[in-house]
Design a protein around this motif. Structure first.
Motif, PDB file in Angstrom:
ATOM      1  N   GLU A   1      -1.593   7.253  -5.541  1.00 10.93           N
ATOM      2  CA  GLU A   1      -1.806   7.574  -6.943  1.00 10.93           C
ATOM      3  C   GLU A   1      -1.771   6.294  -7.756  1.00 10.93           C
ATOM      4  O   GLU A   1      -1.004   5.371  -7.451  1.00 10.93           O
ATOM      5  N   PRO A   2      -2.589   6.189  -8.785  1.00 15.61           N
ATOM      6  CA  PRO A   2      -2.581   4.975  -9.597  1.00 15.61           C
ATOM      7  C   PRO A   2      -1.258   4.796 -10.324  1.00 15.61           C
ATOM      8  O   PRO A   2      -0.584   5.765 -10.657  1.00 15.61           O
ATOM      9  N   ILE A   3      -0.863   3.552 -10.476  1.00 18.49           N
ATOM     10  CA  ILE A   3       0.354   3.237 -11.214  1.00 18.49           C
ATOM     11  C   ILE A   3       0.054   3.371 -12.704  1.00 18.49           C
ATOM     12  O   ILE A   3      -0.810   2.683 -13.249  1.00 18.49           O
ATOM     13  N   ILE A   4       0.754   4.270 -13.360  1.00 14.98           N
ATOM     14  CA  ILE A   4       0.494   4.565 -14.764  1.00 14.98           C
ATOM     15  C   ILE A   4       1.635   4.025 -15.612  1.00 14.98           C
ATOM     16  O   ILE A   4       2.809   4.283 -15.332  1.00 14.98           O
ATOM     17  N   THR A   5       1.299   3.266 -16.607  1.00 15.32           N
ATOM     18  CA  THR A   5       2.306   2.769 -17.543  1.00 15.32           C
ATOM     19  C   THR A   5       2.573   3.854 -18.573  1.00 15.32           C
ATOM     20  O   THR A   5       1.703   4.197 -19.376  1.00 15.32           O
ATOM     21  N   ASN A   6       3.735   4.412 -18.560  1.00 20.30           N
ATOM     22  CA  ASN A   6       4.095   5.539 -19.413  1.00 20.30           C
ATOM     23  C   ASN A   6       5.050   5.054 -20.494  1.00 20.30           C
ATOM     24  O   ASN A   6       6.150   4.581 -20.192  1.00 20.30           O
ATOM     25  N   ILE A   7       4.619   5.198 -21.740  1.00 17.44           N
ATOM     26  CA  ILE A   7       5.472   4.739 -22.834  1.00 17.44           C
ATOM     27  C   ILE A   7       6.722   5.598 -22.943  1.00 17.44           C
ATOM     28  O   ILE A   7       7.703   5.201 -23.566  1.00 17.44           O
TER      29      ILE A   7
ATOM     30  N   LEU B   1      22.807   6.714 -10.988  1.00 15.70           N
ATOM     31  CA  LEU B   1      22.010   6.088 -12.043  1.00 15.70           C
ATOM     32  C   LEU B   1      22.237   6.759 -13.385  1.00 15.70           C
ATOM     33  O   LEU B   1      22.448   7.978 -13.464  1.00 15.70           O
ATOM     34  N   THR B   2      22.201   5.952 -14.433  1.00 16.30           N
ATOM     35  CA  THR B   2      22.226   6.441 -15.802  1.00 16.30           C
ATOM     36  C   THR B   2      20.983   5.920 -16.519  1.00 16.30           C
ATOM     37  O   THR B   2      20.728   4.715 -16.505  1.00 16.30           O
ATOM     38  N   PRO B   3      20.164   6.828 -17.102  1.00 25.07           N
ATOM     39  CA  PRO B   3      20.319   8.289 -17.113  1.00 25.07           C
ATOM     40  C   PRO B   3      19.962   8.900 -15.758  1.00 25.07           C
ATOM     41  O   PRO B   3      19.282   8.266 -14.950  1.00 25.07           O
ATOM     42  N   THR B   4      20.429  10.125 -15.540  1.00 24.32           N
ATOM     43  CA  THR B   4      20.196  10.784 -14.257  1.00 24.32           C
ATOM     44  C   THR B   4      18.721  11.137 -14.061  1.00 24.32           C
ATOM     45  O   THR B   4      18.275  11.324 -12.936  1.00 24.32           O
ATOM     46  N   ASP B   5      17.973  11.235 -15.171  1.00 20.51           N
ATOM     47  CA  ASP B   5      16.540  11.553 -15.061  1.00 20.51           C
ATOM     48  C   ASP B   5      15.678  10.305 -15.248  1.00 20.51           C
ATOM     49  O   ASP B   5      14.573  10.374 -15.799  1.00 20.51           O
ATOM     50  N   ALA B   6      16.172   9.157 -14.818  1.00 20.40           N
ATOM     51  CA  ALA B   6      15.375   7.926 -14.886  1.00 20.40           C
ATOM     52  C   ALA B   6      14.059   8.120 -14.145  1.00 20.40           C
ATOM     53  O   ALA B   6      13.995   8.836 -13.140  1.00 20.40           O
ATOM     54  N   SER B   7      13.011   7.471 -14.629  1.00 21.70           N
ATOM     55  CA  SER B   7      11.674   7.672 -14.056  1.00 21.70           C
ATOM     56  C   SER B   7      11.617   7.244 -12.599  1.00 21.70           C
ATOM     57  O   SER B   7      10.997   7.908 -11.769  1.00 21.70           O
ATOM     58  N   ILE B   8      12.232   6.127 -12.263  1.00 23.13           N
ATOM     59  CA  ILE B   8      12.276   5.638 -10.878  1.00 23.13           C
ATOM     60  C   ILE B   8      13.734   5.535 -10.464  1.00 23.13           C
ATOM     61  O   ILE B   8      14.496   4.754 -11.027  1.00 23.13           O
ATOM     62  N   LYS B   9      14.106   6.333  -9.466  1.00 26.42           N
ATOM     63  CA  LYS B   9      15.512   6.416  -9.070  1.00 26.42           C
ATOM     64  C   LYS B   9      15.854   5.539  -7.873  1.00 26.42           C
ATOM     65  O   LYS B   9      17.009   5.487  -7.463  1.00 26.42           O
TER      66      LYS B   9
ATOM     67  N   GLU C   1       0.823  -1.208   0.000  1.00 24.62           N
ATOM     68  CA  GLU C   1       0.000   0.000   0.000  1.00 24.62           C
ATOM     69  C   GLU C   1       0.864   1.268   0.000  1.00 24.62           C
ATOM     70  O   GLU C   1       0.577   2.215  -0.724  1.00 24.62           O
ATOM     71  N   LEU C   2       1.905   1.284   0.822  1.00 25.85           N
ATOM     72  CA  LEU C   2       2.701   2.495   0.981  1.00 25.85           C
ATOM     73  C   LEU C   2       3.687   2.704  -0.157  1.00 25.85           C
ATOM     74  O   LEU C   2       4.080   3.840  -0.432  1.00 25.85           O
ATOM     75  N   ARG C   3       4.100   1.627  -0.815  1.00 27.45           N
ATOM     76  CA  ARG C   3       5.167   1.732  -1.807  1.00 27.45           C
ATOM     77  C   ARG C   3       4.832   2.725  -2.918  1.00 27.45           C
ATOM     78  O   ARG C   3       5.693   3.463  -3.380  1.00 27.45           O
ATOM     79  N   TYR C   4       3.597   2.765  -3.346  1.00 28.39           N
ATOM     80  CA  TYR C   4       3.223   3.651  -4.455  1.00 28.39           C
ATOM     81  C   TYR C   4       2.439   4.872  -3.974  1.00 28.39           C
ATOM     82  O   TYR C   4       1.687   5.478  -4.731  1.00 28.39           O
ATOM     83  N   SER C   5       2.612   5.231  -2.705  1.00 25.76           N
ATOM     84  CA  SER C   5       1.968   6.423  -2.166  1.00 25.76           C
ATOM     85  C   SER C   5       2.752   7.666  -2.570  1.00 25.76           C
ATOM     86  O   SER C   5       3.967   7.627  -2.764  1.00 25.76           O
ATOM     87  N   SER C   6       2.037   8.779  -2.670  1.00 25.06           N
ATOM     88  CA  SER C   6       2.672  10.043  -3.024  1.00 25.06           C
ATOM     89  C   SER C   6       2.936  10.911  -1.801  1.00 25.06           C
ATOM     90  O   SER C   6       3.635  11.904  -1.889  1.00 25.06           O
TER      91      SER C   6
ATOM     92  N   LEU D   1      10.030   2.163   0.829  1.00 21.69           N
ATOM     93  CA  LEU D   1      10.375   3.422   0.176  1.00 21.69           C
ATOM     94  C   LEU D   1       9.210   3.867  -0.695  1.00 21.69           C
ATOM     95  O   LEU D   1       8.716   3.104  -1.518  1.00 21.69           O
ATOM     96  N   LEU D   2       8.753   5.111  -0.526  1.00 19.24           N
ATOM     97  CA  LEU D   2       7.646   5.632  -1.317  1.00 19.24           C
ATOM     98  C   LEU D   2       8.169   6.030  -2.694  1.00 19.24           C
ATOM     99  O   LEU D   2       8.957   6.971  -2.819  1.00 19.24           O
ATOM    100  N   LEU D   3       7.723   5.310  -3.717  1.00 25.84           N
ATOM    101  CA  LEU D   3       8.283   5.496  -5.060  1.00 25.84           C
ATOM    102  C   LEU D   3       7.686   6.680  -5.802  1.00 25.84           C
ATOM    103  O   LEU D   3       8.296   7.212  -6.723  1.00 25.84           O
ATOM    104  N   ASN D   4       6.477   7.101  -5.422  1.00 25.41           N
ATOM    105  CA  ASN D   4       5.806   8.181  -6.155  1.00 25.41           C
ATOM    106  C   ASN D   4       5.892   9.513  -5.436  1.00 25.41           C
ATOM    107  O   ASN D   4       5.110  10.418  -5.711  1.00 25.41           O
ATOM    108  N   ILE D   5       6.830   9.653  -4.508  1.00 29.43           N
ATOM    109  CA  ILE D   5       6.864  10.857  -3.681  1.00 29.43           C
ATOM    110  C   ILE D   5       7.482  12.043  -4.411  1.00 29.43           C
ATOM    111  O   ILE D   5       7.247  13.195  -4.058  1.00 29.43           O
ATOM    112  N   GLY D   6       8.278  11.787  -5.441  1.00 27.66           N
ATOM    113  CA  GLY D   6       8.877  12.874  -6.217  1.00 27.66           C
ATOM    114  C   GLY D   6       9.825  13.715  -5.386  1.00 27.66           C
ATOM    115  O   GLY D   6      10.638  13.205  -4.629  1.00 27.66           O
TER     116      GLY D   6
END
Length: 460
Positions: free
Chosen positions: A175-181, A211-219, A68-73, A153-158
């Motif tokens: 927040e819903p997990i969104i598959t982003n192309i 990490l490479t790239p530095t702007d990876a979606s999930i760091k 539950e908490l992993r994908y919390s914002s 670790l909260l992955l969607n916290i930004g």
């Protein structure tokens, strides 16, 4: 042949009364022992079954909370379940009936069942890291305690940071997990550290993933070591030795959490040499305040002891949400986000070398100015100029209008040959031996005027 009648009668008489009583007593003892053994076996089975149920419940609840908490914002720790819950907010807590529950938008569901009327359940959440929630589930059954601790670790916290706290209830938004192309997966991971060695018997070393790239979606990455008997590593990459074996290689791996399967490794060698760790330092900045219009204030550390510390760097954090201010955890650059006045932000700096030395400093966002003062000097020679500046207390140079001052006006009296411009440049003609009075008037955004006068002596 004639049989003796007395012997025939004794043969037909059967058990005597004493023999019958003894037989019944023995039979009773046997039955009692059989019943006791059966009851003991049944009790042991029931207790074992209850313990198994409790341990299973704890594991199920821990897995559910982590998921539950992993994908919390966002997440906030509370002391108790609120009387009026916020809409669109999830809550996990222990109800009055002792059952772990989840609340969402007026719906309450049980996370795990109550296995026994004699069971006592407690739940404790703790936030010590800007993006990680730790929790501990404990259940007591017949004076035996079973517990399981975990962290996620909260992955969607930004860029948002969590507020430190401890309590029995967690409130979080999902927040819903969104598959982003257009998502950027991790392509490579490298690991760096101040040293490639670590002292034995409790030595600590902070590792950092790149990490490479530095702007990876999930760091986020997951840390692990190849031999858990030599060392442990936490979710932030802090390596700690367990045993006193020198010359052993510890292979540390950081694996991306975005599902790409990419990982990086780093080898650390155990040594008997002691490593100098930070024992003290102070936090410094040019000002004790920051303004929304100015935007940033650079925080720094000073006076690090010992001077030859292996890793004098720190990690920065603040106690306010991202809507108030943010700080770069590596550089210490603090940025104000709110237009509200007199907001106190507690800036925290924590060492990376495992010494866990922590210092704090209060910074005021958009402080209410109380006074102003003039700098630049108190004397001027004839036929010359003097550049004056006006500063706020607290605050910065009033030449920057965005710090809460809408207008700054300069004026000078004492001689017709003296004048001062809007930039604070004072000029005097061919006169001397007089005293000029320079006045600065700062008009605040709320219409308040603050005035300061300063005497300037004109010399030959």
């Amino acid at each position: 042949m004639r049989v003796n009648s007395k012997k025939r009668i004794a043969f037909k008489s059967g058990f005597t009364l004493i023999e019958l009583i003894v037989t019944i007593a023995i039979l009773g003892i046997v039955l009692t022992m059989a019943y006791s053994m059966g009851d003991f076996g049944s009790t042991s089975f029931n207790n074992g079954s209850a313990k198994s149920d409790i341990q299973s419940n704890i594991r199920i609840a821990s897995d559910y909370i982590t998921k539950e908490l992993r994908y919390s914002s966002d997440a906030v720790v509370l002391a108790e379940f609120p009387t009026t819950p916020y809409p669109n907010t999830n809550y996990i807590y222990v109800g009055n009936d002792g059952i772990l529950k989840q609340y969402y938008n007026t719906d309450i569901t049980n996370i795990s069942g109550n296995t026994s009327n004699n069971m006592i359940t407690t739940l404790q959440f703790q936030i010590k890291n800007s993006k990680t929630v730790e929790f501990n589930i404990q259940e007591t059954y017949r004076k035996q305690t079973f517990q399981l601790g975990s962290s996620t670790l909260l992955l969607n916290i930004g860029d948002h940071t969590l507020v430190n706290g401890t309590g029995a209830v967690i409130a979080y938004t999902t927040e819903p997990i969104i598959t982003n192309i257009n998502a950027k997966p991790v392509q490579a991971i490298s690991i760096t550290a101040p040293l490639n060695s670590i002292s034995i018997n409790g030595g600590m070393l902070q590792l950092t993933s790149n990490l490479t790239p530095t702007d990876a979606s999930i760091k986020a990455v997951t840390w692990s070591v190849d031999d858990g008997t030599l060392s442990t590593i936490d979710t932030n990459g802090l390596l700690k030795t367990i045993t006193g074996i020198q010359g052993k290689n510890i292979k540390v791996t950081a694996t991306a959490q975005d599902g790409s399967g990419v990982s990086g490794t780093y080898t650390v060698t155990t040594t008997g040499l002691s490593i100098n760790r930070v024992t003290s330092f102070t936090i410094v900045s040019n000002y004790d305040c920051i303004f929304n219009g100015v935007g940033t204030l650079q925080m720094r550390v000073s006076g690090v002891n010992p001077v030859d510390a292996a890793d004098p760097t720190v990690t920065w954090s603040i106690d306010q949400p991202s809507s108030i201010a943010i700080i770069d955890q590596n550089t210490g650059l603090l940025t104000a986000k709110t237009t509200n006045s007199n907001i106190i932000v507690v800036v925290t700096a924590k060492t990376r070398d495992g010494s866990n030395v922590t210092k704090t400093k209060d910074i005021t966002i958009n402080p209410k100015l109380t006074s102003i003062y003039i700098t630049g000097g108190s004397t001027i020679t004839r036929k010359s100029g003097l550049k004056l500046s006006c500063y706020a207390n607290p605050g910065g140079n009033l030449a920057t209008p965005s710090i809460g001052v809408s207008q700054l006006k300069w004026s000078v009296t004492g001689s017709n040959s003296a004048n001062i411009g809007n930039d604070g440049l004072l000029k005097i003609g061919n006169v001397w031996g007089i005293t000029l009075t320079v006045k600065a008037i700062a008009t605040l955004n709320d219409g308040t005027n603050i005035t300061v006068n300063q005497n300037i002596n004109v010399q030959k």
